[in-house]
Scaffold this motif. Structure first.
Motif, mmCIF file in Angstrom:
data_model
loop_
_atom_site.group_PDB
_atom_site.id
_atom_site.type_symbol
_atom_site.label_atom_id
_atom_site.label_comp_id
_atom_site.label_asym_id
_atom_site.label_seq_id
_atom_site.Cartn_x
_atom_site.Cartn_y
_atom_site.Cartn_z
ATOM 1 N N VAL A 24 1.110 -1.099 -0.147
ATOM 2 C CA VAL A 24 -0.471 0.287 0.163
ATOM 3 C C VAL A 24 0.680 1.156 -0.214
ATOM 4 N N THR A 25 2.123 1.202 0.992
ATOM 5 C CA THR A 25 2.580 2.628 0.428
ATOM 6 C C THR A 25 3.412 2.738 -0.291
ATOM 7 N N MET A 26 3.703 1.510 -1.139
ATOM 8 C CA MET A 26 4.509 1.865 -2.524
ATOM 9 C C MET A 26 3.327 1.797 -3.365
ATOM 10 N N GLY A 27 2.265 1.906 -3.022
ATOM 11 C CA GLY A 27 1.205 1.772 -4.312
ATOM 12 C C GLY A 27 0.793 0.910 -5.492
ATOM 13 N N MET A 28 1.141 -0.073 -5.114
ATOM 14 C CA MET A 28 0.510 -1.319 -5.486
ATOM 15 C C MET A 28 0.505 -2.533 -5.234
ATOM 16 N N GLU A 29 0.405 -3.702 -5.900
ATOM 17 C CA GLU A 29 -0.541 -5.112 -4.793
ATOM 18 C C GLU A 29 0.252 -5.539 -4.357
ATOM 19 N N ARG A 30 -0.134 -6.431 -3.372
ATOM 20 C CA ARG A 30 0.451 -6.879 -2.496
ATOM 21 C C ARG A 30 0.978 -8.291 -3.019
ATOM 22 N N THR A 31 0.524 -9.211 -4.319
ATOM 23 C CA THR A 31 0.957 -9.713 -4.629
ATOM 24 C C THR A 31 2.692 -9.958 -5.375
ATOM 25 N N VAL A 32 2.980 -8.659 -5.905
ATOM 26 C CA VAL A 32 3.804 -7.735 -6.593
ATOM 27 C C VAL A 32 4.910 -8.305 -5.255
ATOM 28 N N VAL A 33 4.311 -7.190 -4.168
ATOM 29 C CA VAL A 33 5.325 -7.919 -2.446
ATOM 30 C C VAL A 33 5.933 -9.194 -2.418
ATOM 31 N N TYR A 34 4.020 -10.254 -2.507
ATOM 32 C CA TYR A 34 4.474 -11.730 -2.036
ATOM 33 C C TYR A 34 5.341 -12.495 -2.886
ATOM 34 N N ARG A 35 5.732 -11.787 -4.294
ATOM 35 C CA ARG A 35 6.663 -12.404 -4.794
ATOM 36 C C ARG A 35 8.342 -12.562 -5.046
ATOM 37 N N TRP A 36 8.453 -10.827 -4.491
ATOM 38 C CA TRP A 36 9.146 -10.810 -3.947
ATOM 39 C C TRP A 36 10.048 -11.700 -2.881
#
Length: 78
Positions: A24-36
């Protein structure tokens, strides 16, 4: 793949920051962070900067820890 995801996973756990909160802080979907975090994809260099900036907004110590975990080992190779 590896170092960025491992450093991010450890940082988020240590500082009790959820993947969703970072996303949310980065302005993107959680799934992107999950993949990292699960080392399915690696963030780009520009994204690493965005991660550090976002972590700094959430907890400056978390940003410093991520940098230490991710970048310092690389710098020590020289």
């Amino acid at each position: 793949m590896g170092r960025a995801g491992q450093a991010l996973k450890e940082t988020l756990a240590t500082y009790a920051i959820s993947q969703n909160k970072l996303a949310v802080t980065m302005g993107m979907e959680r799934t992107v962070v999950y993949r990292w975090v699960h080392e399915r994809t690696d963030p780009t260099g520009e994204t690493i900067v965005a991660i550090v900036r976002s972590l700094n907004q959430l907890d400056p110590n978390a940003a410093k820890a991520f940098v230490a975990l991710y970048l310092v080992p690389v710098l020590n190779e020289f």
